[in-house]
Scaffold this motif. Structure first.
Motif, PDB file in Angstrom:
ATOM      1  N   LEU A  63       7.171 -13.444 -27.624  1.00  0.00           N
ATOM      2  CA  LEU A  63       7.004 -13.125 -29.047  1.00  0.00           C
ATOM      3  C   LEU A  63       6.255 -11.808 -29.210  1.00  0.00           C
ATOM      4  O   LEU A  63       6.601 -10.993 -30.072  1.00  0.00           O
ATOM      5  N   ALA A  64       5.262 -11.581 -28.363  1.00  0.00           N
ATOM      6  CA  ALA A  64       4.500 -10.332 -28.435  1.00  0.00           C
ATOM      7  C   ALA A  64       5.408  -9.137 -28.155  1.00  0.00           C
ATOM      8  O   ALA A  64       5.349  -8.127 -28.863  1.00  0.00           O
ATOM      9  N   ARG A  65       6.235  -9.247 -27.128  1.00  0.00           N
ATOM     10  CA  ARG A  65       7.159  -8.143 -26.826  1.00  0.00           C
ATOM     11  C   ARG A  65       8.163  -7.946 -27.959  1.00  0.00           C
ATOM     12  O   ARG A  65       8.556  -6.826 -28.258  1.00  0.00           O
ATOM     13  N   LEU A  66       8.570  -9.033 -28.599  1.00  0.00           N
ATOM     14  CA  LEU A  66       9.525  -8.950 -29.705  1.00  0.00           C
ATOM     15  C   LEU A  66       8.952  -8.166 -30.884  1.00  0.00           C
ATOM     16  O   LEU A  66       9.667  -7.400 -31.529  1.00  0.00           O
ATOM     17  N   VAL A  67       7.674  -8.334 -31.162  1.00  0.00           N
ATOM     18  CA  VAL A  67       7.064  -7.639 -32.303  1.00  0.00           C
ATOM     19  C   VAL A  67       6.439  -6.304 -31.914  1.00  0.00           C
ATOM     20  O   VAL A  67       5.864  -5.626 -32.751  1.00  0.00           O
ATOM     21  N   GLY A  68       6.549  -5.938 -30.626  1.00  0.00           N
ATOM     22  CA  GLY A  68       6.100  -4.613 -30.212  1.00  0.00           C
ATOM     23  C   GLY A  68       4.711  -4.573 -29.605  1.00  0.00           C
ATOM     24  O   GLY A  68       4.117  -3.496 -29.497  1.00  0.00           O
ATOM     25  N   VAL A  69       4.164  -5.708 -29.238  1.00  0.00           N
ATOM     26  CA  VAL A  69       2.859  -5.764 -28.591  1.00  0.00           C
ATOM     27  C   VAL A  69       3.120  -6.026 -27.114  1.00  0.00           C
ATOM     28  O   VAL A  69       4.008  -6.791 -26.751  1.00  0.00           O
ATOM     29  N   GLY A  70       2.312  -5.432 -26.249  1.00  0.00           N
ATOM     30  CA  GLY A  70       2.553  -5.530 -24.817  1.00  0.00           C
ATOM     31  C   GLY A  70       2.412  -6.925 -24.246  1.00  0.00           C
ATOM     32  O   GLY A  70       3.289  -7.390 -23.521  1.00  0.00           O
ATOM     33  N   ARG A  71       1.315  -7.609 -24.561  1.00  0.00           N
ATOM     34  CA  ARG A  71       1.049  -8.908 -23.946  1.00  0.00           C
ATOM     35  C   ARG A  71       0.750  -9.955 -25.015  1.00  0.00           C
ATOM     36  O   ARG A  71       0.350  -9.628 -26.139  1.00  0.00           O
ATOM     37  N   GLY A  72       0.894 -11.199 -24.634  1.00  0.00           N
ATOM     38  CA  GLY A  72       0.598 -12.296 -25.553  1.00  0.00           C
ATOM     39  C   GLY A  72      -0.873 -12.378 -25.892  1.00  0.00           C
ATOM     40  O   GLY A  72      -1.250 -12.726 -27.015  1.00  0.00           O
ATOM     41  N   THR A  73      -1.734 -12.034 -24.944  1.00  0.00           N
ATOM     42  CA  THR A  73      -3.176 -12.067 -25.217  1.00  0.00           C
ATOM     43  C   THR A  73      -3.563 -11.025 -26.261  1.00  0.00           C
ATOM     44  O   THR A  73      -4.449 -11.265 -27.079  1.00  0.00           O
ATOM     45  N   ASP A  74      -2.899  -9.870 -26.227  1.00  0.00           N
ATOM     46  CA  ASP A  74      -3.161  -8.855 -27.253  1.00  0.00           C
ATOM     47  C   ASP A  74      -2.728  -9.366 -28.633  1.00  0.00           C
ATOM     48  O   ASP A  74      -3.420  -9.143 -29.629  1.00  0.00           O
ATOM     49  N   LEU A  75      -1.601 -10.039 -28.681  1.00  0.00           N
ATOM     50  CA  LEU A  75      -1.126 -10.597 -29.939  1.00  0.00           C
ATOM     51  C   LEU A  75      -2.116 -11.623 -30.485  1.00  0.00           C
ATOM     52  O   LEU A  75      -2.412 -11.635 -31.682  1.00  0.00           O
ATOM     53  N   VAL A  76      -2.651 -12.445 -29.591  1.00  0.00           N
ATOM     54  CA  VAL A  76      -3.656 -13.432 -30.013  1.00  0.00           C
ATOM     55  C   VAL A  76      -4.899 -12.725 -30.538  1.00  0.00           C
ATOM     56  O   VAL A  76      -5.469 -13.109 -31.566  1.00  0.00           O
ATOM     57  N   LEU A  77      -5.319 -11.675 -29.861  1.00  0.00           N
ATOM     58  CA  LEU A  77      -6.486 -10.915 -30.306  1.00  0.00           C
ATOM     59  C   LEU A  77      -6.257 -10.328 -31.695  1.00  0.00           C
ATOM     60  O   LEU A  77      -7.126 -10.419 -32.572  1.00  0.00           O
ATOM     61  N   TYR A  78      -5.106  -9.743 -31.938  1.00  0.00           N
ATOM     62  CA  TYR A  78      -4.804  -9.170 -33.250  1.00  0.00           C
ATOM     63  C   TYR A  78      -4.794 -10.250 -34.328  1.00  0.00           C
ATOM     64  O   TYR A  78      -5.305 -10.053 -35.436  1.00  0.00           O
ATOM     65  N   ALA A  79      -4.213 -11.394 -34.008  1.00  0.00           N
ATOM     66  CA  ALA A  79      -4.184 -12.497 -34.973  1.00  0.00           C
ATOM     67  C   ALA A  79      -5.597 -12.997 -35.281  1.00  0.00           C
ATOM     68  O   ALA A  79      -5.921 -13.314 -36.426  1.00  0.00           O
ATOM     69  N   LEU A  80      -6.446 -13.047 -34.249  1.00  0.00           N
ATOM     70  CA  LEU A  80      -7.827 -13.481 -34.478  1.00  0.00           C
ATOM     71  C   LEU A  80      -8.613 -12.482 -35.318  1.00  0.00           C
ATOM     72  O   LEU A  80      -9.447 -12.879 -36.143  1.00  0.00           O
ATOM     73  N   VAL A  81      -8.354 -11.202 -35.142  1.00  0.00           N
ATOM     74  CA  VAL A  81      -9.021 -10.194 -35.970  1.00  0.00           C
ATOM     75  C   VAL A  81      -8.624 -10.378 -37.433  1.00  0.00           C
ATOM     76  O   VAL A  81      -9.481 -10.351 -38.332  1.00  0.00           O
ATOM     77  N   VAL A  82      -7.348 -10.588 -37.691  1.00  0.00           N
ATOM     78  CA  VAL A  82      -6.881 -10.800 -39.068  1.00  0.00           C
ATOM     79  C   VAL A  82      -7.473 -12.090 -39.633  1.00  0.00           C
ATOM     80  O   VAL A  82      -7.946 -12.122 -40.780  1.00  0.00           O
ATOM     81  N   ALA A  83      -7.502 -13.155 -38.843  1.00  0.00           N
ATOM     82  CA  ALA A  83      -8.071 -14.426 -39.309  1.00  0.00           C
ATOM     83  C   ALA A  83      -9.567 -14.283 -39.579  1.00  0.00           C
ATOM     84  O   ALA A  83     -10.082 -14.822 -40.561  1.00  0.00           O
ATOM     85  N   PHE A  84     -10.270 -13.546 -38.741  1.00  0.00           N
ATOM     86  CA  PHE A  84     -11.703 -13.324 -38.945  1.00  0.00           C
ATOM     87  C   PHE A  84     -11.952 -12.564 -40.238  1.00  0.00           C
ATOM     88  O   PHE A  84     -12.851 -12.904 -41.009  1.00  0.00           O
ATOM     89  N   MET A  85     -11.160 -11.529 -40.472  1.00  0.00           N
ATOM     90  CA  MET A  85     -11.330 -10.748 -41.698  1.00  0.00           C
ATOM     91  C   MET A  85     -11.035 -11.598 -42.935  1.00  0.00           C
ATOM     92  O   MET A  85     -11.740 -11.498 -43.942  1.00  0.00           O
ATOM     93  N   ALA A  86     -10.016 -12.436 -42.865  1.00  0.00           N
ATOM     94  CA  ALA A  86      -9.706 -13.320 -43.994  1.00  0.00           C
ATOM     95  C   ALA A  86     -10.848 -14.310 -44.234  1.00  0.00           C
ATOM     96  O   ALA A  86     -11.227 -14.572 -45.382  1.00  0.00           O
ATOM     97  N   GLY A  87     -11.423 -14.840 -43.165  1.00  0.00           N
ATOM     98  CA  GLY A  87     -12.555 -15.751 -43.305  1.00  0.00           C
ATOM     99  C   GLY A  87     -13.772 -15.066 -43.899  1.00  0.00           C
ATOM    100  O   GLY A  87     -14.476 -15.638 -44.748  1.00  0.00           O
ATOM    101  N   MET A  88     -14.031 -13.851 -43.470  1.00  0.00           N
ATOM    102  CA  MET A  88     -15.171 -13.102 -44.017  1.00  0.00           C
ATOM    103  C   MET A  88     -14.969 -12.794 -45.502  1.00  0.00           C
ATOM    104  O   MET A  88     -15.902 -12.890 -46.297  1.00  0.00           O
ATOM    105  N   PHE A  89     -13.756 -12.438 -45.871  1.00  0.00           N
ATOM    106  CA  PHE A  89     -13.471 -12.166 -47.284  1.00  0.00           C
ATOM    107  C   PHE A  89     -13.649 -13.423 -48.123  1.00  0.00           C
ATOM    108  O   PHE A  89     -14.230 -13.386 -49.201  1.00  0.00           O
ATOM    109  N   SER A  90     -13.186 -14.548 -47.611  1.00  0.00           N
ATOM    110  CA  SER A  90     -13.339 -15.818 -48.319  1.00  0.00           C
ATOM    111  C   SER A  90     -14.815 -16.171 -48.491  1.00  0.00           C
ATOM    112  O   SER A  90     -15.242 -16.594 -49.571  1.00  0.00           O
ATOM    113  N   SER A  91     -15.600 -15.977 -47.446  1.00  0.00           N
ATOM    114  CA  SER A  91     -17.040 -16.252 -47.533  1.00  0.00           C
ATOM    115  C   SER A  91     -17.714 -15.319 -48.524  1.00  0.00           C
ATOM    116  O   SER A  91     -18.566 -15.742 -49.303  1.00  0.00           O
TER     117      SER A  91
END
Length: 145
Positions: free
Chosen positions: A55-83
């Motif tokens: 899935l990571a290669r399909l969306v243009g990210v090199g590795r799956g771990t990088d994709l997870v990291l990007y998703a966690l950054v977005v989730a963290f920012m959404a949580g901070m905004f909600s707080s």
């Protein structure tokens, strides 16, 4: 395999604690659903890491771990905004509460001193009375100091 079991157990434990402990009204159903979906996605990623890499290669990210990291950054920012939004609402409520308490205490002190609160004088504006049914307050004779 042991790490997969431990990670899935950790995700399920966190999910169980969150769902059981957050029976309060302020936790919206959409946030609960989002957390359950996020937990299921995490379990899938732990159990099938090769699918995540594909899935990571399909969306243009090199590795799956990088994709997870990007998703966690977005989730963290959404949580901070909600707080941040929630704390703004709570801060506004505390400010209103403090003002109300201060005014009531001032009224009690004034009553104890024998001072009466100013009576509101309402006068009807005869020029505009036909167009408006609302009475207009008269100007104060002695403005407060």
């Amino acid at each position: 395999m042991l790490i997969q079991f431990l990670l899935v157990l950790a995700v399920l434990t966190i999910l169980f604690v969150f769902v059981r402990a957050s029976n309060a009204v302020y936790v919206q159903a959409s946030k609960r659903v989002a957390l359950v979906l996020f937990a299921l996605l995490n379990i899938y990623a732990v159990m099938r890491p090769d699918d995540l890499s594909a899935l990571a290669r399909l969306v243009g990210v090199g590795r799956g771990t990088d994709l997870v990291l990007y998703a966690l950054v977005v989730a963290f920012m959404a949580g901070m905004f909600s707080s941040y939004q929630r704390f703004r609402v709570v801060d506004r409520r505390y400010t209103e509460l403090a003002r109300t308490v201060a005014l009531r205490e001032a009224e009690v002190v004034n009553r104890e001193r024998g001072l009466r609160p100013a009576q509101a004088v309402v006068a009807v504006d005869t020029e505009h009375a036909a167009g408006s049914a609302e009475p207009q307050p008269a100007p104060a004779e002695n403005p407060p100091r």
